[in-house]
Design a protein around this motif. Sequence first.
Motif, short mmCIF file in Angstrom:
data_model
loop_
_atom_site.label_atom_id
_atom_site.label_comp_id
_atom_site.label_asym_id
_atom_site.label_seq_id
_atom_site.Cartn_x
_atom_site.Cartn_y
_atom_site.Cartn_z
N UNK A 212 12.22 -14.71 -56.54
CA UNK A 212 11.64 -15.85 -55.85
C UNK A 212 12.72 -16.52 -55.01
N UNK A 213 12.51 -16.60 -53.71
CA UNK A 213 13.48 -17.24 -52.82
C UNK A 213 13.05 -18.68 -52.56
N UNK A 214 14.00 -19.61 -52.63
CA UNK A 214 13.62 -21.03 -52.65
C UNK A 214 14.68 -21.90 -51.98
N UNK A 215 14.32 -22.52 -50.87
CA UNK A 215 15.21 -23.50 -50.23
C UNK A 215 14.80 -24.94 -50.55
N UNK A 216 13.68 -25.13 -51.24
CA UNK A 216 13.20 -26.49 -51.51
C UNK A 216 14.16 -27.26 -52.42
N UNK A 217 14.81 -26.55 -53.34
CA UNK A 217 15.75 -27.23 -54.24
C UNK A 217 16.85 -27.94 -53.48
N UNK A 218 17.21 -27.41 -52.32
CA UNK A 218 18.30 -28.00 -51.54
C UNK A 218 18.00 -29.43 -51.11
#
Length: 361
Positions: free
Chosen positions: A181-187
């Motif tokens: 799962x690729x996720x940039x939202x945490x940033x």
Amino acid sequence: MIPFSNDHVGSFLRPANLSQAREQYKSGNITYEELRAVEDKEIIRIIEKQKENGVFAVTDGEFRRSWWHFDFLGGLDGVELYEEIDGPKFHNMKTRKGGIRVVGKVDFSSHPFVEHFEFLKKHAGDAVAKQTIPSPNMLLYRLENDANIYKDREQFLQDTIAAYQKAIQAFYDAGCRYLQLDDTAWADLFSEAGHDKLRAKGLEPAEELKTMQRMINESLSRKPADLVVTMHICRGNYKSNYFSTGGYDYASEVIFGGLNVDGLFLEFDDERSGGFEPLKYVNRKDLKIVLGLLTSKSGELEDKEQIKARIAEAATYVPLEQLCLSPQCGFSSTEEGNILTEAQQWRKLRFVKEIAEEVWN
């Protein structure tokens, strides 16, 4: 053992003939079948190139995608991809236009990515076939949501979770045993600027931290026991640029101690990512931490001894046997690709393997 001591995030630079074929298809000069034939040929080539360069878990390079996230999300029921909107905003750079919007009830009935995985698995041979998809958080935090479709956010969350549960099962049924799962939202949680962005949407960072955790854990709650799921947390990767900064500190207890994933691919390639201290919250012996210590944003090789020293530093927080090594991101999160050559891309992956063998073997 998945993830492997030398692993990679997933995307690769698009070859010129594939980029040309995509443009020809967009302009109506070739058929979809002709485009697909070029994609097939190049994916078979990229699988073999990965194996030649010491990669144990192969991907299709994301060669059938334009964006790492929008192509999958736009293929969900009730979601569409559209171009009449500015793309994500990066540091000192504008991306091309593109985004997603909700136009109906979110669900999963079928998806071309499942067929794409079957093609990958068919040609992977003795290598592990790895599938990458955007995290469910990407649907929450990277879309233009029409309030007329979902007046109740809780219903939106539930429908998204249910859609992902179905998607995960569909990939498993197609033979997938390694899903990322690729996720940039945490940033958005890693800096005050990110917190301000959330608040501008009427969202409180502390509550959204809980929501992001819930989206991951509930989406995985029905996954088969022999399916390995990792998550890649990213701060942006477009033409060798980024969109956010900040260490893991604010979200560290949740990320390292509260997510039901089997491994975490983490950016640690420069000062934007902070230090290793948040790793102290790792509380499971079966959680693999993949250190993204080498950058995919340039072809220049890092200093080997410095990389080894950083691995040793990380091992003061997490046992060495739980650590792995990779570039910090893919080489081509969108079809434009990062600013390096294909030869440099392979040299970088061989360097990862060389270091990993010296450290863990």
